[in-house]
Design a protein around this motif. Structure first.
Motif, PDB file in Angstrom:
ATOM      1  N   GLY A  49       0.810  -1.215   0.000  1.00  0.00           N
ATOM      2  CA  GLY A  49       0.000   0.000   0.000  1.00  0.00           C
ATOM      3  C   GLY A  49       0.837   1.257   0.000  1.00  0.00           C
ATOM      4  O   GLY A  49       0.541   2.218  -0.717  1.00  0.00           O
ATOM      5  N   ARG A  52       2.327   1.589  -3.477  1.00  0.00           N
ATOM      6  CA  ARG A  52       1.326   2.074  -4.431  1.00  0.00           C
ATOM      7  C   ARG A  52       1.048   3.555  -4.240  1.00  0.00           C
ATOM      8  O   ARG A  52       0.899   4.307  -5.218  1.00  0.00           O
ATOM      9  N   ALA A  53       0.971   3.997  -2.985  1.00  0.00           N
ATOM     10  CA  ALA A  53       0.705   5.416  -2.718  1.00  0.00           C
ATOM     11  C   ALA A  53       1.829   6.300  -3.246  1.00  0.00           C
ATOM     12  O   ALA A  53       1.576   7.370  -3.800  1.00  0.00           O
ATOM     13  N   ALA A  56       1.285   6.697  -6.973  1.00  0.00           N
ATOM     14  CA  ALA A  56       0.024   7.236  -7.478  1.00  0.00           C
ATOM     15  C   ALA A  56       0.317   8.505  -8.282  1.00  0.00           C
ATOM     16  O   ALA A  56       1.139   9.328  -7.869  1.00  0.00           O
ATOM     17  N   ALA A 202      -7.185   4.901   8.058  1.00  0.00           N
ATOM     18  CA  ALA A 202      -7.421   3.841   7.086  1.00  0.00           C
ATOM     19  C   ALA A 202      -8.417   2.857   7.702  1.00  0.00           C
ATOM     20  O   ALA A 202      -8.221   2.415   8.839  1.00  0.00           O
ATOM     21  N   ASP A 207      -7.439  -0.650   3.153  1.00  0.00           N
ATOM     22  CA  ASP A 207      -7.631   0.769   2.826  1.00  0.00           C
ATOM     23  C   ASP A 207      -6.331   1.562   2.966  1.00  0.00           C
ATOM     24  O   ASP A 207      -6.324   2.776   2.831  1.00  0.00           O
ATOM     25  N   ARG A 210      -5.091   3.862  -0.110  1.00  0.00           N
ATOM     26  CA  ARG A 210      -5.898   5.060  -0.306  1.00  0.00           C
ATOM     27  C   ARG A 210      -5.613   6.103   0.760  1.00  0.00           C
ATOM     28  O   ARG A 210      -5.406   7.297   0.474  1.00  0.00           O
ATOM     29  N   GLU A 213      -2.161   7.637   0.372  1.00  0.00           N
ATOM     30  CA  GLU A 213      -2.137   8.586  -0.741  1.00  0.00           C
ATOM     31  C   GLU A 213      -2.712   9.932  -0.306  1.00  0.00           C
ATOM     32  O   GLU A 213      -2.136  10.990  -0.584  1.00  0.00           O
ATOM     33  N   ARG A 214      -3.853   9.909   0.363  1.00  0.00           N
ATOM     34  CA  ARG A 214      -4.449  11.156   0.858  1.00  0.00           C
ATOM     35  C   ARG A 214      -3.499  11.887   1.790  1.00  0.00           C
ATOM     36  O   ARG A 214      -3.341  13.110   1.722  1.00  0.00           O
ATOM     37  N   SER A 226     -10.210  13.386  -2.711  1.00  0.00           N
ATOM     38  CA  SER A 226     -11.624  13.505  -2.360  1.00  0.00           C
ATOM     39  C   SER A 226     -11.731  13.601  -0.849  1.00  0.00           C
ATOM     40  O   SER A 226     -10.780  13.338  -0.128  1.00  0.00           O
TER      41      SER A 226
END
Length: 235
Positions: A49, A52-53, A56, A202, A207, A210, A213-214, A226
């Motif tokens: 994770g 991946r973040a 992104a 998370a 999660d 995601r 990344e935020r 978002s």
């Protein structure tokens, strides 16, 4: 003056010196939890994770917008266990550098899976890394965890005894448990610190990418994809 230096943290002084600090806008420390509350599948999800973040598209754009960001990362668990993913600091100036760092994290072996949760020692390790790292305009420690501190000196003592002047400490709380709300409150009260500090949540390890990344987008100065607006920080 730092008077308390637990033996495990002495190794932090061996970090590589400043890495091309001229023009660096942010020194960012990423610290991930590998204590015994994190099982093997959860550990895989958080490493993948985080990787991946970092890759992104919006995060890559944020890293490369303007002056470079210096990055250091380590895993933490017990009071004497903080293991870096790579030696010293890396100045992120292009996408291949981020790809290399993400691959290093995703493919890294876990150092241990049976130790308690020493949040204070993790914070102290991050502070020493920043002290010995590049002289960037901003400095941030980014602590991820799924449980309460339960070994050694706590965050309050870390903040008294280690160099945190001008340092922002953010947190990624891995929730999805019955005590998620309590854990978030604890991180907000005991870990979150400094200008613009916030806690991201998370909803379980699935999660993680995601939420990370935020969090990275907020730390790197761009609006989140978002949800919560950039200016609506906790605290």
């Amino acid at each position: 003056m730092v008077r308390l230096v637990p033996p495990a943290l002495l190794a932090a002084s061996a970090l590589a010196g400043p890495a091309g600090a001229d023009g660096c806008r942010l020194a960012l420390v990423l610290a991930i939890d590998v204590s015994s509350s994190v099982d093997a599948e959860e550990d895989r999800l958080q490493r993948e994770g985080l990787a991946r973040a970092l890759l992104a598209p919006e995060v890559v754009r944020a890293f490369l917008a303007g002056d470079p960001v210096a990055l250091h990362a380590f895993e933490w668990s017990g009071q004497r266990t903080q293991v870096p993913f790579w030696p010293g600091w890396v100045m992120v100036e292009d996408e291949p550098t981020l790809e290399r760092l993400a691959a290093t994290i995703a493919g890294s072996p876990r150092s241990t899976d049976e130790l308690p949760t020493a949040v204070g020692a993790a914070l102290a390790r991050g502070a020493i890394a920043l002290r010995d790292g590049p002289d960037c305009r901003a400095r941030t420690i980014d602590v991820a965890g799924d449980g309460f501190h339960n070994e050694g000196f706590g965050p309050d003592l870390a903040y008294r005894e280690f160099p945190f002047t001008g340092v922002t400490v953010n947190a990624l709380v891995i929730g999805g448990s019955d005590f998620e709300a309590e854990l978030v409150r604890w991180f907000e009260a005991e870990v979150m610190r400094g200008p613009g500090a916030f806690v991201e949540v998370a909803e379980g390890y699935g999660d993680y990418a995601r939420a990370m990344e935020r969090k990275l987008l907020r730390e790197l100065g761009l609006p989140a994809v978002s949800g919560t607006p950039e200016g609506d920080d906790a605290g």
